[in-house]
Enzyme design. Structure first.
Site, PDB file in Angstrom:
ATOM      1  N   PRO A  89       0.935  -1.145   0.247  1.00  0.00           N
ATOM      2  CA  PRO A  89       0.127  -0.113  -0.207  1.00  0.00           C
ATOM      3  C   PRO A  89       0.888   1.523  -0.225  1.00  0.00           C
ATOM      4  CG  PRO A  89      -0.562  -0.757   1.797  1.00  0.00           C
ATOM      5  CD  PRO A  89       0.400  -2.280   1.300  1.00  0.00           C
ATOM      6  N   GLU A 116       0.177  -9.463   8.689  1.00  0.00           N
ATOM      7  CA  GLU A 116       0.110  -7.455   8.884  1.00  0.00           C
ATOM      8  C   GLU A 116       1.298  -7.098   8.342  1.00  0.00           C
ATOM      9  OE1 GLU A 116      -2.771  -8.655   9.641  1.00  0.00           O
ATOM     10  OE2 GLU A 116      -2.497  -6.264  10.182  1.00  0.00           O
ATOM     11  N   ARG A 154       1.913  -8.535 -21.002  1.00  0.00           N
ATOM     12  CA  ARG A 154       1.102  -7.599 -22.670  1.00  0.00           C
ATOM     13  C   ARG A 154       1.838  -7.326 -23.269  1.00  0.00           C
ATOM     14  NH1 ARG A 154      -4.670  -8.475 -22.566  1.00  0.00           N
ATOM     15  NH2 ARG A 154      -4.534  -6.905 -24.211  1.00  0.00           N
ATOM     16  N   ASP A 169      -1.851  -1.022 -28.775  1.00  0.00           N
ATOM     17  CA  ASP A 169      -2.473   0.349 -29.268  1.00  0.00           C
ATOM     18  C   ASP A 169      -3.729   1.367 -29.025  1.00  0.00           C
ATOM     19  OD1 ASP A 169       0.103  -0.288 -31.779  1.00  0.00           O
ATOM     20  OD2 ASP A 169       0.162   0.002 -29.531  1.00  0.00           O
TER      21      ASP A 169
HETATM   22  C1  LIG Z   1      -5.381   2.753   3.153  1.00  0.00           C
HETATM   23  C2  LIG Z   1      -4.839   1.574   2.185  1.00  0.00           C
HETATM   24  C3  LIG Z   1      -3.983   1.587   0.990  1.00  0.00           C
HETATM   25  C4  LIG Z   1      -6.020   0.835   2.240  1.00  0.00           C
HETATM   26  C5  LIG Z   1      -4.188   0.634   3.079  1.00  0.00           C
HETATM   27  C6  LIG Z   1      -3.166   1.145   4.359  1.00  0.00           C
HETATM   28  C7  LIG Z   1      -2.950  -0.343   5.491  1.00  0.00           C
HETATM   29  C8  LIG Z   1      -2.848  -1.160   4.674  1.00  0.00           C
HETATM   30  C9  LIG Z   1      -3.319  -1.637   3.789  1.00  0.00           C
HETATM   31  C10 LIG Z   1      -3.631  -3.289   3.360  1.00  0.00           C
HETATM   32  O1  LIG Z   1      -4.261  -3.579   2.482  1.00  0.00           O
HETATM   33  N1  LIG Z   1      -2.759  -3.860   3.749  1.00  0.00           N
HETATM   34  C11 LIG Z   1      -2.610  -5.708   4.156  1.00  0.00           C
HETATM   35  C12 LIG Z   1      -1.308  -5.961   2.888  1.00  0.00           C
HETATM   36  N2  LIG Z   1      -2.089  -5.121   1.746  1.00  0.00           N
HETATM   37  C13 LIG Z   1      -1.003  -4.894   0.338  1.00  0.00           C
HETATM   38  O2  LIG Z   1      -0.227  -5.873   0.146  1.00  0.00           O
HETATM   39  C14 LIG Z   1      -1.937  -3.943  -0.719  1.00  0.00           C
HETATM   40  C15 LIG Z   1      -3.108  -3.230  -0.318  1.00  0.00           C
HETATM   41  C16 LIG Z   1      -3.301  -2.652  -0.993  1.00  0.00           C
HETATM   42  C17 LIG Z   1      -3.095  -2.536  -2.650  1.00  0.00           C
HETATM   43  C18 LIG Z   1      -2.110  -2.987  -2.548  1.00  0.00           C
HETATM   44  N3  LIG Z   1      -0.627  -3.010  -4.120  1.00  0.00           N
HETATM   45  O3  LIG Z   1       0.005  -3.711  -3.667  1.00  0.00           O
HETATM   46  C19 LIG Z   1      -0.248  -4.050  -2.515  1.00  0.00           C
HETATM   47  C20 LIG Z   1      -1.361  -4.276  -1.673  1.00  0.00           C
HETATM   48  C21 LIG Z   1      -1.547  -7.029   2.510  1.00  0.00           C
HETATM   49  C22 LIG Z   1      -1.621  -8.412   3.397  1.00  0.00           C
HETATM   50  C23 LIG Z   1       0.307  -7.523   3.463  1.00  0.00           C
HETATM   51  C24 LIG Z   1       0.234  -6.103   4.322  1.00  0.00           C
HETATM   52  C25 LIG Z   1      -0.145  -5.312   3.355  1.00  0.00           C
HETATM   53  C26 LIG Z   1      -3.940  -0.699   2.880  1.00  0.00           C
END
Ligand SMILES: CC(C)(C)c1cccc(C(=O)NCC2(NC(=O)c3cccc4nocc34)CCCCC2)c1
Length: 246
Positions: A89, A116, A154, A169
């Site tokens: 995130p 987490e 892709r 494109d």
């Molecule tokens: C403010 C906001 C964004 C809502 C937010 C704030 C705090 C935590 C999260 C969250 O989702 N924590 C859980 C977690 N997420 C992700 O990995 C993840 C989430 C979103 C887009 C991603 N793109 O790549 C990876 C992404 C998966 C478990 C391991 C810890 C990370 C979300």
């Protein structure tokens, strides 16, 4: 192009390797996807990949060591220069431009978090960049890594084939897509626009471009703001605006 992934759920990646355009790219050998499971790099009997957070708090964190060894194993196969991307995130939000950038790499290694999250020291010592697919809470980074990989695969030459890359494109010329229709000609009283049945390819091209411009203006003005319009496109968009204002 070679992709490495670090994930405790390797089977999830069959969604990418076993289906559609990405599956065919793997079959054709244009792309490789290897997954390393941190559990295979643990040294304790219980194959522990997670532990409790210092300072207390709910949930568990992914331990540094299994992740570090898994990344090293991936680098041993894909090359020590491989860029290591943590899906997070905290990352830079994925765009088509970012996908284009990533597609220039010979090999990429993706790390998908669970629980987490991961120990900060792994990020400091092993991660080259963090990418996010958007602002919502997810259960893990695997789906995010597959979104990024799909957008990049892709763009690998020959994956889409010549004619399809023309389609690409049209998708990535920065506009939303125009409406599409296929048989039957009439459905519940709704007919296919006459222009598409006319066989007049110039008129069809103009209609599709006008619709794409109009829909982008209505639904995603932010995309339109980022795009210079040719004289023709500007004229077509003005026409669209006049049409909708009646
Ligand atoms: C403010 C906001 C964004 C809502 C937010 C704030 C705090 C935590 C999260 C969250 O989702 N924590 C859980 C977690 N997420 C992700 O990995 C993840 C989430 C979103 C887009 C991603 N793109 O790549 C990876 C992404 C998966 C478990 C391991 C810890 C990370 C979300």
């Amino acid at each position: 192009m070679q992709f490495g992934v670090i994930s405790i759920f390797p089977e999830m990646y069959q969604a990418l390797t076993d289906f559609g355009v990405t599956g065919r790219a793997v079959d054709k050998g244009l792309v490789s996807v290897d997954v390393w499971n941190p559990r295979d790099f643990t040294i304790d009997k219980y194959q522990t990949v997670d532990d409790r957070p210092y300072g207390g708090g709910p949930g568990m964190l992914m331990k540094v060591e299994p992740l570090k060894y898994a990344i090293e194993a991936a680098k041993a196969k894909l090359g020590s220069q491989s860029k290591v991307v943590y899906l997070s995130p905290q990352g830079e939000t994925l765009t088509q431009d970012k996908a284009q950038q990533l597609a220039q790499e010979a090999s990429l290694i993706f790390l998908a978090g669970r629980y987490e999250g991961i120990d900060e020291r792994l990020i400091e010592t092993q991660i080259d960049e963090e990418i996010s697919i958007g602002d919502y809470v997810l259960s893990g980074g695997e789906l995010a890594s597959m979104v990024v990989m799909d957008s990049v695969i892709r763009l690998v030459p020959e994956v889409l084939g010549h004619d399809m890359s023309a389609v690409e494109d049209s998708f990535v010329d920065g506009l939303l897509d125009c409406p599409h229709y296929t048989r039957p000609e009439e459905h519940e009283g709704r007919k296919v626009p006459d222009v598409l049945l006319s066989g007049n390819h110039e008129k069809i091209r103009q209609w599709r471009l006008k619709q794409a411009l109009g829909r982008t203006w209505e639904k995603r003005p932010d995309l339109l703001a980022k795009r210079d319009l040719s004289k023709e496109e500007d004229a077509l968009l003005q026409e669209y605006k006049r049409d909708v204002q009646g």
